[in-house]
Design an enzyme around this catalytic site. Sequence first.
Site, PDB file in Angstrom:
ATOM      1  N   LYS A  20     -23.786  17.487  16.971  1.00 51.51           N
ATOM      2  CA  LYS A  20     -22.842  17.698  18.065  1.00 51.51           C
ATOM      3  C   LYS A  20     -23.457  18.621  19.130  1.00 51.51           C
ATOM      4  O   LYS A  20     -24.505  19.243  18.891  1.00 51.51           O
ATOM      5  CB  LYS A  20     -21.548  18.267  17.496  1.00 51.51           C
ATOM      6  CG  LYS A  20     -20.818  17.286  16.554  1.00 51.51           C
ATOM      7  CD  LYS A  20     -19.547  17.941  16.022  1.00 51.51           C
ATOM      8  CE  LYS A  20     -18.714  16.990  15.195  1.00 51.51           C
ATOM      9  NZ  LYS A  20     -17.461  17.643  14.743  1.00 51.51           N
ATOM     10  N   TYR A  75     -12.869   9.013  18.024  1.00 48.58           N
ATOM     11  CA  TYR A  75     -11.885   9.915  17.429  1.00 48.58           C
ATOM     12  C   TYR A  75     -10.459   9.386  17.522  1.00 48.58           C
ATOM     13  O   TYR A  75      -9.511  10.146  17.597  1.00 48.58           O
ATOM     14  CB  TYR A  75     -11.988  11.295  18.085  1.00 48.58           C
ATOM     15  CG  TYR A  75     -13.155  12.122  17.569  1.00 48.58           C
ATOM     16  CD1 TYR A  75     -13.355  12.314  16.208  1.00 48.58           C
ATOM     17  CD2 TYR A  75     -14.054  12.732  18.443  1.00 48.58           C
ATOM     18  CE1 TYR A  75     -14.414  13.071  15.720  1.00 48.58           C
ATOM     19  CE2 TYR A  75     -15.117  13.495  17.969  1.00 48.58           C
ATOM     20  CZ  TYR A  75     -15.291  13.664  16.603  1.00 48.58           C
ATOM     21  OH  TYR A  75     -16.332  14.416  16.135  1.00 48.58           O
ATOM     22  N   PHE A  83      -5.506  19.779  18.653  1.00 48.89           N
ATOM     23  CA  PHE A  83      -6.844  20.142  19.123  1.00 48.89           C
ATOM     24  C   PHE A  83      -7.583  18.980  19.782  1.00 48.89           C
ATOM     25  O   PHE A  83      -8.733  19.110  20.179  1.00 48.89           O
ATOM     26  CB  PHE A  83      -7.692  20.703  17.965  1.00 48.89           C
ATOM     27  CG  PHE A  83      -7.830  19.759  16.796  1.00 48.89           C
ATOM     28  CD1 PHE A  83      -8.769  18.742  16.805  1.00 48.89           C
ATOM     29  CD2 PHE A  83      -7.008  19.886  15.675  1.00 48.89           C
ATOM     30  CE1 PHE A  83      -8.898  17.866  15.732  1.00 48.89           C
ATOM     31  CE2 PHE A  83      -7.135  19.013  14.596  1.00 48.89           C
ATOM     32  CZ  PHE A  83      -8.083  18.001  14.632  1.00 48.89           C
ATOM     33  N   ARG A 122     -21.712  13.445   3.469  1.00 48.51           N
ATOM     34  CA  ARG A 122     -20.572  14.358   3.638  1.00 48.51           C
ATOM     35  C   ARG A 122     -20.756  15.615   2.783  1.00 48.51           C
ATOM     36  O   ARG A 122     -20.388  16.710   3.191  1.00 48.51           O
ATOM     37  CB  ARG A 122     -19.264  13.666   3.229  1.00 48.51           C
ATOM     38  CG  ARG A 122     -18.857  12.512   4.108  1.00 48.51           C
ATOM     39  CD  ARG A 122     -18.252  12.918   5.419  1.00 48.51           C
ATOM     40  NE  ARG A 122     -16.972  13.594   5.284  1.00 48.51           N
ATOM     41  CZ  ARG A 122     -16.172  13.873   6.328  1.00 48.51           C
ATOM     42  NH1 ARG A 122     -16.534  13.528   7.560  1.00 48.51           N
ATOM     43  NH2 ARG A 122     -15.040  14.498   6.147  1.00 48.51           N
ATOM     44  N   THR A 128     -14.957  20.556   6.866  1.00 46.33           N
ATOM     45  CA  THR A 128     -14.722  20.495   8.318  1.00 46.33           C
ATOM     46  C   THR A 128     -14.637  21.891   8.936  1.00 46.33           C
ATOM     47  O   THR A 128     -15.225  22.151   9.987  1.00 46.33           O
ATOM     48  CB  THR A 128     -13.403  19.740   8.591  1.00 46.33           C
ATOM     49  OG1 THR A 128     -13.496  18.442   7.980  1.00 46.33           O
ATOM     50  CG2 THR A 128     -13.160  19.581  10.078  1.00 46.33           C
ATOM     51  N   ARG A 139     -22.900  22.838   7.468  1.00 39.68           N
ATOM     52  CA  ARG A 139     -21.888  23.632   8.168  1.00 39.68           C
ATOM     53  C   ARG A 139     -21.754  25.022   7.557  1.00 39.68           C
ATOM     54  O   ARG A 139     -21.563  26.008   8.267  1.00 39.68           O
ATOM     55  CB  ARG A 139     -20.545  22.897   8.140  1.00 39.68           C
ATOM     56  CG  ARG A 139     -20.509  21.689   9.080  1.00 39.68           C
ATOM     57  CD  ARG A 139     -19.287  20.829   8.826  1.00 39.68           C
ATOM     58  NE  ARG A 139     -19.118  19.754   9.791  1.00 39.68           N
ATOM     59  CZ  ARG A 139     -18.231  18.778   9.656  1.00 39.68           C
ATOM     60  NH1 ARG A 139     -17.429  18.736   8.594  1.00 39.68           N
ATOM     61  NH2 ARG A 139     -18.126  17.832  10.578  1.00 39.68           N
ATOM     62  N   ASN A 155     -18.670  22.617  14.631  1.00 37.30           N
ATOM     63  CA  ASN A 155     -19.265  22.574  13.297  1.00 37.30           C
ATOM     64  C   ASN A 155     -20.568  21.767  13.240  1.00 37.30           C
ATOM     65  O   ASN A 155     -20.915  21.209  12.220  1.00 37.30           O
ATOM     66  CB  ASN A 155     -18.234  22.060  12.284  1.00 37.30           C
ATOM     67  CG  ASN A 155     -17.571  20.775  12.743  1.00 37.30           C
ATOM     68  OD1 ASN A 155     -18.059  20.123  13.666  1.00 37.30           O
ATOM     69  ND2 ASN A 155     -16.489  20.392  12.104  1.00 37.30           N
ATOM     70  N   HIS A 158     -21.596  15.701  12.679  1.00 43.04           N
ATOM     71  CA  HIS A 158     -20.601  14.723  12.251  1.00 43.04           C
ATOM     72  C   HIS A 158     -21.229  13.795  11.222  1.00 43.04           C
ATOM     73  O   HIS A 158     -22.403  13.471  11.317  1.00 43.04           O
ATOM     74  CB  HIS A 158     -20.143  13.879  13.457  1.00 43.04           C
ATOM     75  CG  HIS A 158     -19.433  12.607  13.064  1.00 43.04           C
ATOM     76  ND1 HIS A 158     -18.077  12.558  12.831  1.00 43.04           N
ATOM     77  CD2 HIS A 158     -19.901  11.349  12.821  1.00 43.04           C
ATOM     78  CE1 HIS A 158     -17.743  11.323  12.463  1.00 43.04           C
ATOM     79  NE2 HIS A 158     -18.833  10.566  12.452  1.00 43.04           N
ATOM     80  N   GLU A 169     -18.493   2.989  13.405  1.00 42.34           N
ATOM     81  CA  GLU A 169     -19.093   3.953  14.319  1.00 42.34           C
ATOM     82  C   GLU A 169     -20.462   3.498  14.816  1.00 42.34           C
ATOM     83  O   GLU A 169     -20.859   3.810  15.931  1.00 42.34           O
ATOM     84  CB  GLU A 169     -19.198   5.328  13.637  1.00 42.34           C
ATOM     85  CG  GLU A 169     -17.839   5.980  13.456  1.00 42.34           C
ATOM     86  CD  GLU A 169     -17.849   7.181  12.520  1.00 42.34           C
ATOM     87  OE1 GLU A 169     -16.773   7.752  12.318  1.00 42.34           O
ATOM     88  OE2 GLU A 169     -18.900   7.542  11.979  1.00 42.34           O
TER      89      GLU A 169
HETATM   90  P1  IDP Z   1     -14.893  15.823   9.994  1.00 37.67           P
HETATM   91  O1  IDP Z   1     -15.774  16.051  11.204  1.00 37.67           O
HETATM   92  O2  IDP Z   1     -15.185  16.819   8.896  1.00 37.67           O
HETATM   93  O3  IDP Z   1     -14.897  14.402   9.511  1.00 37.67           O
HETATM   94  P2  IDP Z   1     -12.308  15.240  11.166  1.00 37.67           P
HETATM   95  O4  IDP Z   1     -10.987  15.474  10.501  1.00 37.67           O
HETATM   96  O5  IDP Z   1     -12.787  13.845  11.310  1.00 37.67           O
HETATM   97  O6  IDP Z   1     -13.376  16.170  10.427  1.00 37.67           O
HETATM   98  O7  IDP Z   1     -12.228  15.912  12.612  1.00 37.67           O
HETATM   99  C1  IDP Z   1     -13.191  15.658  13.597  1.00 37.67           C
HETATM  100  C2  IDP Z   1     -13.543  16.960  14.266  1.00 37.67           C
HETATM  101  O8  IDP Z   1     -12.381  17.536  14.873  1.00 37.67           O
HETATM  102  C3  IDP Z   1     -14.039  18.058  13.316  1.00 37.67           C
HETATM  103  O9  IDP Z   1     -15.399  17.930  12.969  1.00 37.67           O
HETATM  104  C4  IDP Z   1     -13.760  19.289  14.120  1.00 37.67           C
HETATM  105  O10 IDP Z   1     -14.722  19.471  15.156  1.00 37.67           O
HETATM  106  C5  IDP Z   1     -12.419  18.945  14.737  1.00 37.67           C
HETATM  107  N1  IDP Z   1     -11.305  19.349  13.857  1.00 37.67           N
HETATM  108  C6  IDP Z   1     -10.802  18.677  12.785  1.00 37.67           C
HETATM  109  N2  IDP Z   1      -9.779  19.314  12.231  1.00 37.67           N
HETATM  110  C7  IDP Z   1      -9.598  20.437  12.977  1.00 37.67           C
HETATM  111  C8  IDP Z   1      -8.655  21.522  12.890  1.00 37.67           C
HETATM  112  O11 IDP Z   1      -7.776  21.596  12.015  1.00 37.67           O
HETATM  113  N3  IDP Z   1      -8.782  22.513  13.836  1.00 37.67           N
HETATM  114  C9  IDP Z   1      -9.731  22.468  14.813  1.00 37.67           C
HETATM  115  N4  IDP Z   1     -10.631  21.469  14.907  1.00 37.67           N
HETATM  116  C10 IDP Z   1     -10.572  20.462  14.010  1.00 37.67           C
HETATM  117 MG    MG Z   2     -14.218  12.642  10.487  1.00 37.98          MG
END
Ligand code: IDP
Ligand code: MG
Length: 198
Positions: A20, A75, A83, A122, A128, A139, A155, A158, A169
Amino acid sequence: AAPRGIVASSEVEQSYIMIKPDGVQRGLVGEIISRFEKKGFLLKGLKLFRCPKDLAQVCFIRIYYLPFIFSQEHYKDLKDKPFFPTLIDYITSGPVVCMVSTSFVILSCKAWEGAGVVASARKLIGATNPLQAEPGTIRGDLAVQTGRSAPTFMNVVHGSDSPDNGKREIVTLLFAALWFKEGELCQWESVQTPWLVE
Ligand code: IDP
Ligand code: MG
Protein backbone atom coordinates in the site's frame (compact mmCIF):
# COMPACT_ATOMS: atom_id res chain seq x y z
CA ALA A 1 6.65 -27.37 -26.52
CA ALA A 2 6.33 -24.77 -23.79
CA PRO A 3 9.37 -22.55 -23.41
CA ARG A 4 11.72 -23.64 -20.64
CA GLY A 5 10.53 -22.51 -17.23
CA ILE A 6 6.99 -21.74 -18.32
CA VAL A 7 4.03 -23.66 -16.94
CA ALA A 8 0.39 -23.36 -17.89
CA SER A 9 -1.79 -22.11 -15.09
CA SER A 10 -5.42 -21.31 -15.55
CA GLU A 11 -6.96 -22.68 -12.38
CA VAL A 12 -3.99 -22.19 -10.12
CA GLU A 13 -4.73 -20.51 -6.80
CA GLN A 14 -3.17 -17.08 -6.72
CA SER A 15 -3.07 -14.31 -4.16
CA TYR A 16 -3.22 -10.68 -5.07
CA ILE A 17 -0.72 -8.94 -2.81
CA MET A 18 -0.27 -5.20 -2.80
CA ILE A 19 2.16 -2.96 -0.99
CA LYS A 20 0.00 0.00 0.00
CA PRO A 21 1.08 3.65 -0.37
CA ASP A 22 2.52 3.84 3.17
CA GLY A 23 4.69 0.78 2.46
CA VAL A 24 6.03 2.38 -0.71
CA GLN A 25 6.58 5.79 0.92
CA ARG A 26 8.35 4.25 3.90
CA GLY A 27 10.80 2.36 1.73
CA LEU A 28 9.49 -1.08 2.66
CA VAL A 29 9.02 -2.47 -0.85
CA GLY A 30 12.16 -4.62 -0.81
CA GLU A 31 11.53 -5.84 2.74
CA ILE A 32 7.95 -6.88 2.02
CA ILE A 33 8.67 -8.58 -1.30
CA SER A 34 11.57 -10.33 0.37
CA ARG A 35 9.33 -11.92 2.99
CA PHE A 36 7.20 -13.61 0.33
CA GLU A 37 10.26 -14.60 -1.69
CA LYS A 38 11.96 -16.16 1.33
CA LYS A 39 8.82 -18.12 2.17
CA GLY A 40 9.05 -19.69 -1.28
CA PHE A 41 6.15 -18.01 -3.04
CA LEU A 42 6.43 -17.60 -6.79
CA LEU A 43 6.06 -14.11 -8.13
CA LYS A 44 3.85 -14.13 -11.22
CA GLY A 45 3.21 -10.41 -11.61
CA LEU A 46 4.80 -7.22 -10.32
CA LYS A 47 4.32 -3.54 -11.07
CA LEU A 48 4.34 -0.06 -9.57
CA PHE A 49 0.95 1.51 -10.11
CA ARG A 50 -1.12 4.52 -9.14
CA CYS A 51 -4.61 3.34 -8.15
CA PRO A 52 -7.32 5.41 -9.82
CA LYS A 53 -10.33 6.27 -7.64
CA ASP A 54 -12.76 4.20 -9.67
CA LEU A 55 -10.73 1.08 -9.16
CA ALA A 56 -10.96 1.43 -5.41
CA GLN A 57 -14.58 2.41 -5.19
CA VAL A 58 -17.71 2.44 -7.28
CA CYS A 59 -17.79 5.43 -9.55
CA PHE A 60 -21.03 6.91 -10.82
CA ILE A 61 -20.31 6.49 -14.51
CA ARG A 62 -19.49 2.85 -14.08
CA ILE A 63 -22.67 2.21 -12.13
CA TYR A 64 -24.75 4.03 -14.66
CA TYR A 65 -23.35 2.60 -17.84
CA LEU A 66 -21.85 -0.69 -16.88
CA PRO A 67 -23.82 -2.21 -14.03
CA PHE A 68 -22.40 -5.63 -14.82
CA ILE A 69 -18.98 -4.58 -13.65
CA PHE A 70 -20.41 -3.06 -10.50
CA SER A 71 -18.94 -5.84 -8.47
CA GLN A 72 -15.38 -5.33 -9.65
CA GLU A 73 -14.21 -2.49 -7.45
CA HIS A 74 -11.52 -3.55 -5.09
CA TYR A 75 -13.11 -2.45 -1.81
CA LYS A 76 -16.76 -2.90 -2.79
CA ASP A 77 -17.49 -4.96 0.33
CA LEU A 78 -16.47 -2.11 2.61
CA LYS A 79 -18.45 0.71 1.07
CA ASP A 80 -20.80 1.05 4.06
CA LYS A 81 -18.03 1.24 6.66
CA PRO A 82 -17.39 4.57 8.40
CA PHE A 83 -13.73 4.44 7.41
CA PHE A 84 -14.50 3.87 3.72
CA PRO A 85 -13.86 7.46 2.50
CA THR A 86 -10.49 7.62 4.23
CA LEU A 87 -9.68 4.12 2.99
CA ILE A 88 -10.18 5.33 -0.59
CA ASP A 89 -8.06 8.44 0.08
CA TYR A 90 -5.37 6.25 1.59
CA ILE A 91 -5.19 3.68 -1.17
CA THR A 92 -5.20 6.30 -3.93
CA SER A 93 -2.75 8.63 -2.16
CA GLY A 94 0.39 7.38 -3.87
CA PRO A 95 1.86 4.53 -5.84
CA VAL A 96 1.25 0.95 -4.80
CA VAL A 97 3.16 -2.17 -5.76
CA CYS A 98 0.91 -4.85 -7.23
CA MET A 99 1.93 -8.47 -7.07
CA VAL A 100 0.54 -11.85 -7.94
CA SER A 101 1.91 -14.76 -5.96
CA THR A 102 1.40 -18.45 -6.05
CA SER A 103 3.01 -21.08 -3.93
CA PHE A 104 4.62 -24.30 -4.96
CA VAL A 105 4.56 -26.18 -8.19
CA ILE A 106 4.43 -29.88 -7.47
CA LEU A 107 5.92 -31.35 -10.58
CA SER A 108 5.02 -34.98 -10.10
CA CYS A 109 1.34 -34.05 -9.79
CA LYS A 110 1.42 -32.08 -13.01
CA ALA A 111 1.74 -28.45 -12.15
CA TRP A 112 -0.47 -28.64 -9.12
CA GLU A 113 0.31 -25.19 -8.03
CA GLY A 114 -0.85 -22.59 -5.61
CA ALA A 115 -2.71 -24.67 -3.04
CA GLY A 116 -3.19 -22.68 0.12
CA VAL A 117 -1.27 -19.64 -1.04
CA VAL A 118 -4.08 -17.22 -0.17
CA ALA A 119 -4.37 -18.39 3.44
CA SER A 120 -0.63 -18.67 3.79
CA ALA A 121 -0.10 -15.09 2.55
CA ARG A 122 -2.70 -13.85 5.04
CA LYS A 123 -0.75 -15.51 7.85
CA LEU A 124 2.48 -13.84 6.76
CA ILE A 125 0.66 -10.51 6.53
CA GLY A 126 -1.02 -10.67 9.94
CA ALA A 127 -4.13 -9.09 11.46
CA THR A 128 -5.84 -6.07 9.89
CA ASN A 129 -5.25 -3.88 12.93
CA PRO A 130 -1.48 -3.40 13.20
CA LEU A 131 -1.75 -3.25 16.98
CA GLN A 132 -3.25 -6.74 17.01
CA ALA A 133 -0.91 -8.19 14.39
CA GLU A 134 1.55 -10.64 15.92
CA PRO A 135 5.26 -9.91 15.87
CA GLY A 136 6.79 -11.92 13.03
CA THR A 137 4.02 -10.95 10.64
CA ILE A 138 4.56 -8.12 8.16
CA ARG A 139 1.98 -5.86 9.79
CA GLY A 140 3.08 -6.85 13.28
CA ASP A 141 6.67 -5.96 12.52
CA LEU A 142 6.30 -2.98 10.22
CA ALA A 143 3.07 -1.12 10.96
CA VAL A 144 1.85 0.84 13.94
CA GLN A 145 -1.09 2.99 12.87
CA THR A 146 -4.00 2.57 15.26
CA GLY A 147 -6.54 4.80 13.61
CA ARG A 148 -6.49 7.44 16.34
CA SER A 149 -5.31 10.21 14.03
CA ALA A 150 -6.58 8.72 10.80
CA PRO A 151 -9.57 6.43 10.89
CA THR A 152 -8.20 3.93 8.40
CA PHE A 153 -5.52 1.50 9.52
CA MET A 154 -2.35 2.10 7.55
CA ASN A 155 -1.09 -1.44 7.49
CA VAL A 156 1.42 -1.46 4.60
CA VAL A 157 0.14 -4.47 2.67
CA HIS A 158 -2.95 -6.12 1.23
CA GLY A 159 -3.54 -9.81 0.56
CA SER A 160 -6.60 -11.50 -0.93
CA ASP A 161 -8.88 -13.01 1.71
CA SER A 162 -10.12 -15.99 -0.36
CA PRO A 163 -9.13 -17.80 -3.57
CA ASP A 164 -12.24 -16.40 -5.27
CA ASN A 165 -11.33 -12.88 -4.27
CA GLY A 166 -7.80 -13.59 -5.46
CA LYS A 167 -9.25 -14.32 -8.89
CA ARG A 168 -11.54 -11.31 -8.76
CA GLU A 169 -8.73 -8.97 -7.77
CA ILE A 170 -6.18 -10.15 -10.29
CA VAL A 171 -8.07 -10.88 -13.37
CA THR A 172 -8.57 -10.32 -16.82
CA LEU A 173 -12.17 -10.64 -17.91
CA LEU A 174 -13.19 -8.27 -20.64
CA PHE A 175 -13.85 -4.80 -19.12
CA ALA A 176 -13.43 -6.23 -15.68
CA ALA A 177 -9.72 -6.35 -15.13
CA LEU A 178 -9.02 -5.17 -11.65
CA TRP A 179 -5.30 -4.88 -10.95
CA PHE A 180 -3.70 -6.73 -13.85
CA LYS A 181 -4.37 -6.91 -17.54
CA GLU A 182 -4.04 -9.92 -19.74
CA GLY A 183 -0.41 -10.35 -20.74
CA GLU A 184 0.97 -8.66 -17.64
CA LEU A 185 1.38 -11.89 -15.72
CA CYS A 186 4.36 -14.12 -16.28
CA GLN A 187 4.01 -17.87 -15.91
CA TRP A 188 7.29 -19.53 -15.04
CA GLU A 189 8.72 -22.26 -12.93
CA SER A 190 11.36 -21.64 -10.31
CA VAL A 191 14.49 -23.76 -10.02
CA GLN A 192 13.87 -23.71 -6.26
CA THR A 193 10.75 -25.82 -6.57
CA PRO A 194 12.37 -29.24 -6.06
CA TRP A 195 13.94 -27.85 -2.89
CA LEU A 196 10.64 -26.54 -1.55
CA VAL A 197 8.31 -29.44 -2.20
CA GLU A 198 8.76 -33.15 -2.55
P1 IDP B 1 -7.63 -6.75 5.31
O1 IDP B 1 -6.79 -5.71 4.58
O2 IDP B 1 -6.91 -7.30 6.51
O3 IDP B 1 -8.17 -7.82 4.40
P2 IDP B 1 -10.28 -5.59 5.25
O4 IDP B 1 -11.37 -5.87 6.24
O5 IDP B 1 -10.41 -6.17 3.89
O6 IDP B 1 -8.90 -5.98 5.94
O7 IDP B 1 -10.16 -4.01 5.13
C1 IDP B 1 -9.43 -3.40 4.10
C2 IDP B 1 -8.62 -2.28 4.69
O8 IDP B 1 -9.49 -1.31 5.29
C3 IDP B 1 -7.68 -2.69 5.83
O9 IDP B 1 -6.47 -3.25 5.38
C4 IDP B 1 -7.49 -1.38 6.53
O10 IDP B 1 -6.58 -0.53 5.82
C5 IDP B 1 -8.88 -0.79 6.46
N1 IDP B 1 -9.70 -1.22 7.62
C6 IDP B 1 -10.37 -2.39 7.78
N2 IDP B 1 -11.03 -2.43 8.93
C7 IDP B 1 -10.78 -1.24 9.54
C8 IDP B 1 -11.21 -0.68 10.80
O11 IDP B 1 -11.94 -1.28 11.60
N3 IDP B 1 -10.74 0.58 11.09
C9 IDP B 1 -9.94 1.28 10.24
N4 IDP B 1 -9.52 0.77 9.06
C10 IDP B 1 -9.93 -0.47 8.71
MG1 MG C 1 -9.54 -7.66 2.79
